[in-house]
Motif scaffolding. Structure first.
Motif, short mmCIF file in Angstrom:
data_model
loop_
_atom_site.label_atom_id
_atom_site.label_comp_id
_atom_site.label_asym_id
_atom_site.label_seq_id
_atom_site.Cartn_x
_atom_site.Cartn_y
_atom_site.Cartn_z
N THR A 57 0.80 -1.32 0.05
CA THR A 57 0.11 -0.10 0.02
C THR A 57 0.77 1.37 0.04
O THR A 57 0.35 2.45 -0.19
CB THR A 57 -1.13 0.13 1.26
N ALA A 58 2.11 1.27 0.16
CA ALA A 58 2.86 2.25 0.16
C ALA A 58 3.27 2.82 -1.12
O ALA A 58 3.62 3.73 -1.20
CB ALA A 58 4.44 1.94 0.93
N LEU A 59 2.85 2.02 -2.16
CA LEU A 59 3.11 2.34 -3.44
C LEU A 59 1.95 3.19 -4.29
O LEU A 59 1.03 2.43 -3.90
CB LEU A 59 3.64 1.12 -4.37
N PRO A 60 2.08 4.11 -4.49
CA PRO A 60 0.68 4.75 -5.40
C PRO A 60 0.36 3.99 -6.56
O PRO A 60 1.14 3.45 -7.25
CB PRO A 60 1.21 6.39 -5.53
N GLU A 61 -0.96 4.16 -6.69
CA GLU A 61 -1.54 3.46 -7.95
C GLU A 61 -1.38 4.16 -8.99
O GLU A 61 -1.25 5.04 -9.22
CB GLU A 61 -2.98 3.25 -7.68
N LEU A 62 -0.65 3.23 -10.02
CA LEU A 62 -0.25 3.83 -11.41
C LEU A 62 -1.14 3.25 -12.50
O LEU A 62 -1.66 2.18 -12.37
CB LEU A 62 1.07 3.48 -11.73
N PRO A 63 -1.20 4.18 -13.46
CA PRO A 63 -2.42 3.72 -14.60
C PRO A 63 -1.56 2.32 -15.32
O PRO A 63 -0.48 2.23 -15.40
CB PRO A 63 -2.28 4.63 -15.41
N ASP A 64 -2.58 1.19 -15.61
CA ASP A 64 -1.94 0.07 -16.35
C ASP A 64 -1.04 -0.50 -15.48
O ASP A 64 -0.11 -1.17 -16.21
CB ASP A 64 -1.61 0.34 -17.83
N ALA A 65 -1.09 -0.60 -14.27
CA ALA A 65 0.05 -1.19 -13.35
C ALA A 65 -0.69 -2.18 -12.32
O ALA A 65 -1.57 -1.73 -11.91
CB ALA A 65 0.95 -0.29 -12.79
N ARG A 66 -0.07 -3.15 -12.07
CA ARG A 66 -0.78 -3.96 -10.96
C ARG A 66 0.50 -5.08 -10.58
O ARG A 66 1.56 -5.00 -11.04
CB ARG A 66 -1.86 -4.85 -11.21
N TRP A 67 0.09 -5.64 -9.39
CA TRP A 67 1.15 -6.80 -8.65
C TRP A 67 1.08 -7.94 -9.57
O TRP A 67 -0.16 -8.56 -9.73
CB TRP A 67 0.90 -6.72 -7.18
N TYR A 68 2.16 -8.54 -9.68
CA TYR A 68 2.30 -9.70 -10.43
C TYR A 68 2.82 -10.98 -9.31
O TYR A 68 4.03 -10.49 -9.06
CB TYR A 68 3.00 -9.60 -11.74
N GLU A 69 2.29 -11.92 -9.07
CA GLU A 69 2.84 -12.93 -8.21
C GLU A 69 3.67 -13.74 -9.00
O GLU A 69 3.86 -13.82 -10.19
CB GLU A 69 1.86 -13.69 -7.32
N MET A 70 4.58 -14.43 -8.31
CA MET A 70 5.72 -15.23 -8.69
C MET A 70 5.23 -16.44 -9.61
O MET A 70 5.69 -16.80 -10.71
CB MET A 70 6.51 -15.82 -7.65
#
Length: 427
Positions: free
Chosen positions: A322-335
């Motif tokens: 949550t410390a990272l601001p939301e960016l357009p067209d970006a998300r977390w990818y799990e391993m």
């Protein structure tokens, strides 16, 4: 047609010149005794080996030159044993046989060949290098394949002639098969490679429009900096837990952004200055991602043998996503998701190289300590943050040596047993 820098370096890419020491010794063997031939080949092999240590700093391809030195040392051994046993063997067989074995080993192993692996640890893989060095690596392996074919032909033809058709009275035929035939193969290889180098470089560095040339240069100059300018491409790989934060559109106005594919959210070409690359990476994390006191660690730094430009790959560790601001067209990818899809075409090729390197290095550090002994984590699950918790140098090539020589290998246990035995004897 191309810059003076590449005209000066063109002769360095004629890898066939690396065979010249063996060729010269082979020629001189016709006029000197076997005793001096053994001393000459042994001397060139030893002196050449220590010269290669300094030559590695210049980032020239060592594949064929080092293989040639091994062939010279093997020839001196075989020639000496044959003379000791009073066994007459043509010199060409004592050259072509070890050359075939070494070239076959190098061609099959390719990036895992010891010379290539050491070069990759120092300068980065082929995909991390500039256009000039990538051409050099590719051509070296291509020519090594031709050397393999030539050594096989020379060994088979001369062996057949020596075993079934040899006659001491036929001096002309003997000299042709044992001397002129192998030399003609080398001359053909040398002429072919010289022509090939000229054609390849005229294609890649010509000023005329060419789709293949443009695509190749665009892929290899990913930092957007032409050769000769002192810049570095700093890339931030954002990790937290077992996931990576990736974006399909980039937040910075970088004219040299990735042409396509999912990639890291932040990377920028920066000029070399008195500030260290760590400071530049922290500055990018603070300015682009608004992370205060970022936890940064250098994953690897690729120079491609070119001191004028490098690629620095940094890991940015986050405790909370949550410390990272939301960016357009970006998300977390799990391993797990990345492992299933990384071979696809939706990821940028440079990120693929970074991710595969990161996963391999992470598994090594998670599994073994610096001495190759197995770590015990007592049920703890793996996270990328473990790399930051450990006070280790991620850029050290020792981790890949640990992957090859560790407690899971039987040879490791034998060496440790002898080490303990030696300590007990001298205690």
């Amino acid at each position: 047609m191309y810059s003076a820098r590449y005209r000066r370096n063109k002769i360095l890419l004629v890898n066939s010149f690396g065979l010249l020491p063996a060729v010269l010794v082979f020629i001189l063997c016709e006029w000197i005794s076997d005793y001096y031939a053994v001393l000459l080949s042994l001397g060139i092999g030893i002196v050449g080996y220590f010269s290669m240590i300094g030559w590695f700093k210049k980032a020239h391809c060592q594949l064929i030159p080092q293989s040639t030195l091994i062939v010279l040392l093997a020839f001196s051994t075989f020639r000496g044993v044959a003379d000791l046993l009073s066994f007459s063997v043509p010199n060409i067989l004592l050259f072509s046989f070890p050359l075939f074995i070494i070239s076959f080993w190098a061609y099959v192993m390719r990036p895992d060949y010891p010379v290539c692996r050491k070069c990759a640890e120092k300068y980065g893989s082929m995909n991390h290098r500039g256009l000039h060095d990538r051409c050099n690596c590719y051509e070296a392996h291509y020519i090594m394949g031709l050397v393999l074919v030539g050594a096989a032909i020379s060994f088979v033809v001369t062996s057949f002639y020596w075993l079934f058709l040899f006659d001491e009275n036929k001096e002309t035929a003997n000299r042709f098969f044992f001397y002129w035939f192998p030399l003609s193969l080398y001359v053909l290889l040398l002429v072919y490679e010289c022509i090939r180098v000229v054609l390849v470089y005229d294609l890649l560095f010509s000023t005329s429009p060419n789709d293949l040339r443009d695509s190749y240069i665009r892929d290899m100059t990913i930092d957007g900096v032409d050769p000769g300018y002192k810049h570095c491409l700093v890339r931030l790989i954002v990790v937290s837990g077992s996931g990576l934060y990736l974006s399909s559109s980039h937040i910075q106005n970088d004219p040299y952004a990735s042409p396509s594919g999912i990639d890291v959210p932040v990377y920028q070409s920066v000029p070399f200055s008195k500030r260290g690359l760590d400071d530049e990476a922290k500055r990018l994390a603070e300015e682009k991602l608004h992370i205060k006191n970022p936890k940064i660690k250098l994953l690897r730094e690729s120079s491609g043998g070119n001191p004028d430009k490098r690629i620095a790959h940094f890991l940015l560790f986050l405790q909370e996503r949550t410390a990272l601001p939301e960016l357009p067209d970006a998300r977390w990818y799990e391993m797990q998701e990345l492992n299933d899809t990384i071979t696809g075409k939706k990821f940028y090729y440079l990120f693929k190289q970074e991710y595969l390197y990161l996963v391999r290095l992470s598994r090594i550090i998670w599994r073994y300590d610096e001495n190759g002994y197995i770590r015990f984590h007592e049920g703890r699950k793996f996270t990328f943050n473990y790399l930051y918790e450990q006070n280790v140098n991620l850029t050290s090539g020792k981790w890949f040596r640990v992957s090859l020589y560790n407690e899971d290998k039987w040879s490791f246990m034998i060496r440790e047993w002898f080490k303990r035995l030696r300590c007990n004897c001298f205690a």
